[in-house]
Design an enzyme around this catalytic site. Structure first.
Site, short mmCIF file in Angstrom:
data_model
loop_
_atom_site.label_atom_id
_atom_site.label_comp_id
_atom_site.label_asym_id
_atom_site.label_seq_id
_atom_site.Cartn_x
_atom_site.Cartn_y
_atom_site.Cartn_z
N ASP A 177 0.75 -1.25 0.00
CA ASP A 177 0.00 0.00 0.00
C ASP A 177 0.79 1.31 0.00
OD1 ASP A 177 -1.65 -2.11 0.47
OD2 ASP A 177 -2.31 -1.45 2.44
N GLU A 409 3.32 -9.13 11.37
CA GLU A 409 3.03 -8.78 9.97
C GLU A 409 4.33 -8.42 9.23
OE1 GLU A 409 0.38 -5.44 9.88
OE2 GLU A 409 -0.21 -5.74 7.79
C1 9WN Z 1 -5.68 -2.57 3.03
C2 9WN Z 1 -4.52 -7.62 4.92
C3 9WN Z 1 -3.97 -6.50 4.05
C4 9WN Z 1 -2.94 -7.01 3.03
C5 9WN Z 1 -2.21 -5.86 2.34
C6 9WN Z 1 -1.62 -4.96 3.42
C7 9WN Z 1 -2.72 -4.45 4.35
C8 9WN Z 1 -4.87 -3.18 4.18
C9 9WN Z 1 -4.72 -2.16 5.28
O1 9WN Z 1 -3.37 -5.56 4.94
O2 9WN Z 1 -3.62 -3.64 3.61
O3 9WN Z 1 -5.99 -3.56 2.11
O4 9WN Z 1 -5.72 -1.86 5.92
O5 9WN Z 1 -3.62 -1.65 5.50
O6 9WN Z 1 -0.93 -3.91 2.85
O7 9WN Z 1 -1.21 -6.37 1.50
O8 9WN Z 1 -3.60 -7.77 2.06
O9 9WN Z 1 -3.46 -8.33 5.50
#
Ligand code: 9WN
Length: 441
Positions: A177, A409
């Protein structure tokens, strides 16, 4: 950095990883983490299902089948399938306002964008790991038409030039992101003053580890634009201020098409168009995204008509698909293996941003920390090109990082400190896959 896990340590780690996955299981799928991500995410479920397939193939099938229940009529598999009250996560279903869209699934709440395409890849790995061959074939048969429309969505709505490369229209689609690769594209986006953000993420994770409020307001503003366009993909692609052909996303797509072709053979289906697109993508990546002068792949900003020059791990992704020739690969591996690039002398490889890049930040999300999914991909990459020593070290250090610091994470590349969400499912799932698939312990 030395590694010291014994066989018993690995058995314990594997057992702990299974417990993380079991405890994150809700109804028929797995949430990425209980604190931060209480719904089902697209590419997370792919990683999770690969892990599950080593000890419970039926849970792995179910993970993918449940995700496909949220598939839109235009083939898009949304990045989130909501299955809990929205108070847990921002932006929730009412913010996305997908309910009344003619393309969205009935009675299922989802987001309105997608994520990196790795579902065929996951399905094929699940098939390989499944103990009962016939059951695995039936699973592939049951999802084959979903896979076709999933890939057709990208081809029909996200390809805008002769390269065959697909675009993403939101940083969340990249899966990485707040990667610094998006800084320039985001800098020109000016949210309306009315765009309100209500962040829930920084209640449980330190702000220094997450994207900024400015980034969040732009994430939210882009969604508002999609709602105004009624999620019409053609109109979004032609007007969206964020329109990028990313090298990692396209490489994963290439690998996913490769898996699609293998699956088509198993289920006895014709996939000649996918074969052609795969070839086209390879030359798109080689001709448009490789930059000889800097010796790296880059992303392309279609809105700005410019190259995105930024040294991040994602820019080495074509190695994972075996796309670079020998000369290109030599140049890429040289940087990946260097101490001021991606292999710190007294730390953990591979940070998500080059250690010598100005944007590198060891604690901030996708701007430097080590992630287990990118390391997992790169272990296979080093192996593919015959760097077995590096592959082995990377595997051992990745497992050690998790064993010593927990199922986080992401991790600080020097201290190893766990960052972001704890009890993170894809970390657990890929630890299981790394332990099961390695020949070095
Ligand atoms: C937005 C769920 C997701 C991953 C993404 C990571 C993070 C979300 C957030 O978490 O994104 O989709 O709220 O930050 O960047 O890769 O799929 O683990």
């Amino acid at each position: 950095m030395s590694t010291s896990l014994s066989k018993t340590d690995l058995q314990i780690l594997k057992q702990q990883a299974k417990e993380v996955l079991y405890s994150n299981r809700t109804e028929s799928s797995t949430i990425p983490s209980p604190t931060l991500y209480p719904h089902q995410w697209n590419w997370d479920s792919a990683f999770i299902a690969i892990g599950l397939s080593h000890f419970d193939a039926r849970l792995a099938y179910e993970e993918i089948l449940t995700l496909f229940e949220g598939q839109w009529k235009n083939g898009m598999v949304p990045h989130i399938k909501f299955h809990r009250a929205e108070k847990d996560y921002y932006p929730g279903p009412s913010f996305w306002a997908c309910d009344n869209n003619p393309n969205s699934p009935e009675n299922i709440k989802t987001s309105g964008i997608t994520q990196p395409p790795i579902l065929a890849l996951a399905a094929y790995r699940i098939y390989l790991n499944s103990p009962v061959r016939q059951e695995a074939i039936e699973f592939l048969q049951s999802i084959y038409s979903n896979l076709c429309s999933y890939h057709n969505f990208f081809r029909n709505y996200r390809v805008s030039d002769e390269t065959g490369l697909v675009s993403i229209i939101h940083p969340w689609e990249s899966g990485l992101d707040n990667s610094p690769r998006w800084d320039n594209a985001l800098s020109i986006i000016k949210p309306k003053s009315g765009t309100q953000i209500k962040r829930t993420d920084i209640k449980t994770v330190g702000e220094s580890e997450r994207p900024s409020n400015v980034e969040y307001s732009k994430y939210a503003y882009l969604i508002e634009l999609f709602i105004e366009a009624d999620y019409d993909q053609d109109s979004i692609l032609s007007t969206c201020p964020f329109n990028i052909q990313p090298v990692l996303f396209n490489t994963l797509l290439y690998m996913d098409l490769e898996a699609h072709i293998k699956i088509a053979e198993i289920v006895n289906a014709d996939c000649s168009e996918i074969m052609l697109w795969k070839l086209q993508l390879k030359s798109g990546i080689q001709n448009k995204l490789w930059k000889y002068k800097i010796g790296r792949y880059v992303d392309y900003d279609l809105h700005d008509q410019s190259l995105i020059i930024c040294d991040t791990l994602a820019n080495y992704a074509p190695l994972a698909a075996g796309i670079p020739n020998e000369n290109q690969a030599d140049r890429l591996f040289k940087i990946l293996r260097s101490e001021d690039g991606y292999w710190p002398a007294n730390g953990y490889p591979l940070p998500t941003v080059s250690l010598s890049a100005a944007e590198y930040d060891p604690d901030k999300y996708w701007r430097g920390p080590v992630w287990i999914n990118t390391n997992w991909l790169m272990i296979q990459t080093f192996q593919k090109y015959g760097y077995l020593d590096e592959a082995q070290k990377l595997l051992r250090l990745s497992l050690q990082l998790v064993a010593e610091n927990g199922f986080y994470e992401y991790f600080n590349p020097f201290s190893g400190n766990g960052l972001g969400a704890d009890q993170f499912s894809w970390t657990a799932a890929l630890v299981i896959d790394m332990i099961e698939n390695n020949e070095w312990y």
